[in-house]
Design a protein around this motif. Structure first.
Motif, PDB file in Angstrom:
ATOM      1  N   ARG A 162       9.189   0.742  -6.589  1.00 38.40           N
ATOM      2  CA  ARG A 162       8.453   0.775  -5.321  1.00 38.40           C
ATOM      3  C   ARG A 162       8.694  -0.501  -4.525  1.00 38.40           C
ATOM      4  O   ARG A 162       8.999  -1.545  -5.098  1.00 38.40           O
ATOM      5  N   ARG A 163       8.542  -0.428  -3.217  1.00 37.70           N
ATOM      6  CA  ARG A 163       8.998  -1.513  -2.359  1.00 37.70           C
ATOM      7  C   ARG A 163       7.936  -2.137  -1.456  1.00 37.70           C
ATOM      8  O   ARG A 163       8.174  -3.153  -0.835  1.00 37.70           O
ATOM      9  N   VAL A 164       6.763  -1.493  -1.352  1.00 34.11           N
ATOM     10  CA  VAL A 164       5.773  -1.977  -0.383  1.00 34.11           C
ATOM     11  C   VAL A 164       4.627  -2.707  -1.083  1.00 34.11           C
ATOM     12  O   VAL A 164       4.171  -2.292  -2.150  1.00 34.11           O
ATOM     13  N   VAL A 165       4.192  -3.788  -0.466  1.00 35.55           N
ATOM     14  CA  VAL A 165       3.026  -4.511  -0.963  1.00 35.55           C
ATOM     15  C   VAL A 165       2.053  -4.674   0.191  1.00 35.55           C
ATOM     16  O   VAL A 165       2.458  -5.012   1.312  1.00 35.55           O
ATOM     17  N   LEU A 166       0.789  -4.426  -0.085  1.00 32.57           N
ATOM     18  CA  LEU A 166      -0.243  -4.601   0.945  1.00 32.57           C
ATOM     19  C   LEU A 166      -0.928  -5.948   0.766  1.00 32.57           C
ATOM     20  O   LEU A 166      -1.305  -6.320  -0.351  1.00 32.57           O
ATOM     21  N   ALA A 167      -1.098  -6.680   1.872  1.00 27.83           N
ATOM     22  CA  ALA A 167      -1.776  -7.974   1.822  1.00 27.83           C
ATOM     23  C   ALA A 167      -2.593  -8.153   3.092  1.00 27.83           C
ATOM     24  O   ALA A 167      -2.270  -7.592   4.151  1.00 27.83           O
ATOM     25  N   GLY A 209      -2.687   9.203  -0.861  1.00 28.58           N
ATOM     26  CA  GLY A 209      -1.534  10.102  -0.826  1.00 28.58           C
ATOM     27  C   GLY A 209      -0.183   9.421  -0.781  1.00 28.58           C
ATOM     28  O   GLY A 209       0.847  10.091  -0.775  1.00 28.58           O
ATOM     29  N   SER A 210      -0.156   8.090  -0.759  1.00 29.98           N
ATOM     30  CA  SER A 210       1.132   7.382  -0.659  1.00 29.98           C
ATOM     31  C   SER A 210       1.786   7.244  -2.023  1.00 29.98           C
ATOM     32  O   SER A 210       1.128   7.362  -3.060  1.00 29.98           O
ATOM     33  N   GLN A 211       3.086   7.007  -2.012  1.00 27.89           N
ATOM     34  CA  GLN A 211       3.811   6.796  -3.273  1.00 27.89           C
ATOM     35  C   GLN A 211       4.749   5.600  -3.186  1.00 27.89           C
ATOM     36  O   GLN A 211       5.600   5.407  -4.056  1.00 27.89           O
ATOM     37  N   ASP A 212       4.603   4.824  -2.101  1.00 30.45           N
ATOM     38  CA  ASP A 212       5.557   3.730  -1.876  1.00 30.45           C
ATOM     39  C   ASP A 212       4.999   2.354  -2.206  1.00 30.45           C
ATOM     40  O   ASP A 212       5.731   1.371  -2.208  1.00 30.45           O
ATOM     41  N   VAL A 213       3.709   2.267  -2.491  1.00 29.88           N
ATOM     42  CA  VAL A 213       3.096   0.944  -2.657  1.00 29.88           C
ATOM     43  C   VAL A 213       3.185   0.470  -4.112  1.00 29.88           C
ATOM     44  O   VAL A 213       2.695   1.141  -5.024  1.00 29.88           O
ATOM     45  N   ALA A 214       3.802  -0.667  -4.307  1.00 31.78           N
ATOM     46  CA  ALA A 214       3.899  -1.257  -5.645  1.00 31.78           C
ATOM     47  C   ALA A 214       2.587  -1.928  -6.027  1.00 31.78           C
ATOM     48  O   ALA A 214       2.117  -1.801  -7.157  1.00 31.78           O
ATOM     49  N   ALA A 215       2.008  -2.669  -5.088  1.00 36.90           N
ATOM     50  CA  ALA A 215       0.802  -3.435  -5.419  1.00 36.90           C
ATOM     51  C   ALA A 215       0.025  -3.779  -4.153  1.00 36.90           C
ATOM     52  O   ALA A 215       0.592  -3.850  -3.059  1.00 36.90           O
ATOM     53  N   VAL A 216      -1.266  -3.975  -4.335  1.00 41.61           N
ATOM     54  CA  VAL A 216      -2.089  -4.598  -3.303  1.00 41.61           C
ATOM     55  C   VAL A 216      -2.439  -5.993  -3.804  1.00 41.61           C
ATOM     56  O   VAL A 216      -2.665  -6.186  -5.000  1.00 41.61           O
ATOM     57  N   VAL A 217      -2.420  -6.967  -2.892  1.00 41.54           N
ATOM     58  CA  VAL A 217      -2.683  -8.364  -3.273  1.00 41.54           C
ATOM     59  C   VAL A 217      -3.769  -8.892  -2.362  1.00 41.54           C
ATOM     60  O   VAL A 217      -3.512  -9.192  -1.184  1.00 41.54           O
ATOM     61  N   ALA A 257      -0.353   2.365  -7.623  1.00 38.92           N
ATOM     62  CA  ALA A 257      -0.072   0.953  -7.346  1.00 38.92           C
ATOM     63  C   ALA A 257      -0.902   0.053  -8.252  1.00 38.92           C
ATOM     64  O   ALA A 257      -1.890   0.492  -8.844  1.00 38.92           O
ATOM     65  N   LEU A 258      -0.491  -1.199  -8.344  1.00 38.09           N
ATOM     66  CA  LEU A 258      -1.243  -2.189  -9.108  1.00 38.09           C
ATOM     67  C   LEU A 258      -2.202  -2.933  -8.181  1.00 38.09           C
ATOM     68  O   LEU A 258      -1.914  -3.105  -6.987  1.00 38.09           O
ATOM     69  N   ALA A 259      -3.301  -3.390  -8.760  1.00 42.85           N
ATOM     70  CA  ALA A 259      -4.258  -4.199  -7.997  1.00 42.85           C
ATOM     71  C   ALA A 259      -4.207  -5.634  -8.498  1.00 42.85           C
ATOM     72  O   ALA A 259      -4.477  -5.897  -9.666  1.00 42.85           O
ATOM     73  N   VAL A 260      -3.827  -6.547  -7.593  1.00 44.07           N
ATOM     74  CA  VAL A 260      -3.731  -7.977  -7.914  1.00 44.07           C
ATOM     75  C   VAL A 260      -4.771  -8.712  -7.081  1.00 44.07           C
ATOM     76  O   VAL A 260      -4.757  -8.629  -5.848  1.00 44.07           O
TER      77      VAL A 260
END
Lengths: 411, 411
Positions: free
Chosen positions: B118-123, B160-168, B194-197
């Motif tokens: 996966r390629r997207v990270v939310l911050a 519903g997304s499948q692109d998020v690797a992690a939220v930070v 996704a992972l939660a950091v």
């Protein structure tokens, strides 16, 4: 030569080297000959008051204001400059903080960015393992190929080559105490367009290094061995001034930002060595290291080295007399660092038996009794005492006592 | 309500909350109301003796043997377990050492390895800048795309997304004091694979976190705010047990090796949380942090939180009475952390004028007077005192005095 003759000789040597006897600057327990200063340096007396002031006055009373009023913010660079004098670096090129592993990770990534068109890195397969672990990690991240080449083989490998990005070597081998030829290897690297990255863990504070003089590119080392900064003391990183503009910080924490308190969303590196800072440094340990460096005030590293060479030569002389036939891993010429490494099949037991007698050295796998000689606080008389205990341990087979052969973790 | 009435109310509240008044466990200067414990926590009395023992006895007298005899080697994990209780982590999942920036660098690389498809990270674009700097660095290294999405917008983005690797995300916003909804955001991340950091800098030691309960994947935070570990105290890293086997250490120093003293050439990670160790930790700062955590002995974080909510509510009540019309950046419901953030166009001058009166808060750009409320050592009477000084500063225009408007670096 008899023990009495050695004792007379020790006294004469100690008198000759009296100007570099800094024992009074250190707090050492009675009855101990401490030959593990290359693992954890002894406690400089100045540290006691400095740390207690840092805790009770700076933290306890002045609290957050100490970041300004007690100069906490500037510590990484201020302590770096102070340390720089001991490794031959002009001001503004050394920063203190983080562990050696992190500093190496940073230095290697910076080297990769500075030589992004090259793929090979030379490293000594016998170097301290963490250097290989961290290097292998960086190699996977940036696509480097690690070639295992010893420092003395490096010039031949480098000659005429164009594929080497950097050489990564320890200045002094942690087991054998071999002092590698930093000027020659660095020059060979430069002639091939490569960078020279040096690990100074076992030479900083013991051996003249001349980072600027020999145009080393990047270097790092720990603060807790011959620099006496205390257990796990912060490490240091040297970045030659010519590389500051091209230095890419792989861990761009806010302390390396041009305007850290602007709290802006985008990273903009500070000018100069400050850009190598990462996060908030462990201030109590930083202050301990700073105070520890004052133990070198007024003393040149060349004089420390001269004393060290005399001490290690005499230690070996004493061992040769009292334990004839001893085998060594350390060189006996001036290509030795500040330690004597004795080889013995039961090295672990020998070290433990010596510790029980108050002679504290350490064991390095598989067969090395490592006797580190921190010149500032050791005397020629101490060398004789250590050799004498070694002779007694071996004569009485104390090293075979099961109490001394059960393994514990030691560093 | 008059100041007298507030004083009576403060006394009643302090009596009601007497069981969580831990002031006696801290050394605080007389005449100071310290509202900057969210930048540098006050000095726990237990630290003084612990550090002096670490310097004089453990380092000075017992020297290298302290790695075993005084348990130095186990400190990262031992202190981690002790700290784990305060953040809701069962033993064996928290390691202490290095700076928050380094721990974040490690956590993000570990997350990238665990979600390499996966390629997207939310911050959060408003998070503490170093988090963005370090994240941007890692993103460049691993090919992540960073999307700026606030924590409360995250569930909609994730659904519903499948692109998020992690939220930070930061658990508590360093400026506004907003406490984000960790359980909801973590669940939303997991529902999307996704992972939660989480960055716990402004919540550890102040707010119940429940890392295990909410199945957080990775978390880190500093030791020097509400945990009172001292200036630049070592940071901590939490790795949920389920991720231990897949945890890839981006800085594989020898302390994380399965057999560190085998000194073998290849890196083999230790089992469990020990594989997240890097190099030799700064022991004096580690020991200070360990002693500092004892200030929480016998107290549950839920009780600390209850006291904190009462204190911050009362501080706001006092300000509303004494400085009517005050604007706040911090929420007034239970979505606040342990601080009150006042907005004022001359916030910098207000903070400096308050400091001159012995009320120590800090300024956060552009317009925030940040009043951190470390519940263990503050009382409701302190809250009234702070509000009273704020009223006097503003009434007398002290915040416009040029002596208070010249900027210094503050942290």
């Amino acid at each position: 030569m008899s023990t009495d003759a050695l004792r007379t000789r020790a006294a004469a040597l100690d008198e000759r080297h009296q100007a570099t006897d800094l024992r009074e600057r250190f707090a050492l327990p009675d009855g101990v000959v401490y030959l593990d200063g290359n693992s954890l340096g002894a406690l400089p007396r100045a540290v006691v008051g400095a740390v207690s002031d840092a805790v009770e006055v700076q933290w306890g009373r002045d609290l957050i204001t100490s970041w300004n009023t007690h100069g906490w913010w500037d510590t990484p660079r201020r302590v770096g400059d102070r340390l720089g004098r001991l490794v031959g670096a002009a001001a503004g090129q050394v920063v203190v903080g983080d562990s050696t592993s992190v500093r190496l990770h940073q230095a290697l990534h910076a080297a990769a960015a500075l030589r992004s068109d090259r793929r090979v890195v030379l490293a000594d397969p016998a170097t301290f393992p963490t250097d290989l672990y961290v290097l292998d990690g960086v190699a996977r991240q940036v696509g480097w190929i690690v070639e295992h080449v010893t420092p003395d083989e490096a010039p031949a490998r480098l000659a005429g080559s164009q594929d080497v990005a950097a050489v990564v070597y320890s200045h002094v081998d942690y087991r054998t105490g071999r002092l590698w030829d930093l000027p020659t290897v660095t020059r060979a690297a430069h002639d091939a367009g490569a960078l020279a990255v040096w690990d100074l863990c076992h030479s900083a504070g013991a051996v003249p290094i001349g980072l600027d003089e020999h145009r080393v590119d990047l270097a790092m080392g720990c603060g807790y061995k011959y620099l006496n900064g205390g257990p796990g003391a912060p490490a240091f990183l040297y970045v030659a001034a010519e590389h500051h503009d091209g230095f890419a910080n792989i861990v761009p924490g806010w302390h390396g930002h041009a305007e850290p308190f602007a709290m802006s969303g985008g990273y903009r590196p500070a000018a100069g060595i400050d850009r190598a800072r990462i996060g908030t440094p462990p201030m109590l340990s930083m202050i301990a290291l700073e105070a520890a460096l004052s133990a070198f005030d007024g003393v040149d590293i060349a004089a420390v080295r001269e004393r060290s060479l005399s001490l290690t030569a005499f230690l070996r002389e004493c061992i040769d007399v009292l334990v004839p036939g001893t085998a060594y891993a350390s060189p006996d010429d001036e290509s030795r660092g500040s330690q004597v490494a004795v080889r013995h099949p039961d090295a672990y037991g020998v070290v433990q038996a010596l510790i029980a007698r108050g002679v504290v050295g350490d064991f390095r796998t598989p067969d090395i009794v490592r006797l580190g000689v921190a010149a500032p606080y050791l005397t020629h008389a101490d060398m004789l005492t250590a050799a004498d205990h070694l002779a007694h341990v071996l004569a009485a087979d104390e090293h075979l006592d099961p109490a001394f052969t059960t393994r514990n973790a030691v560093t």
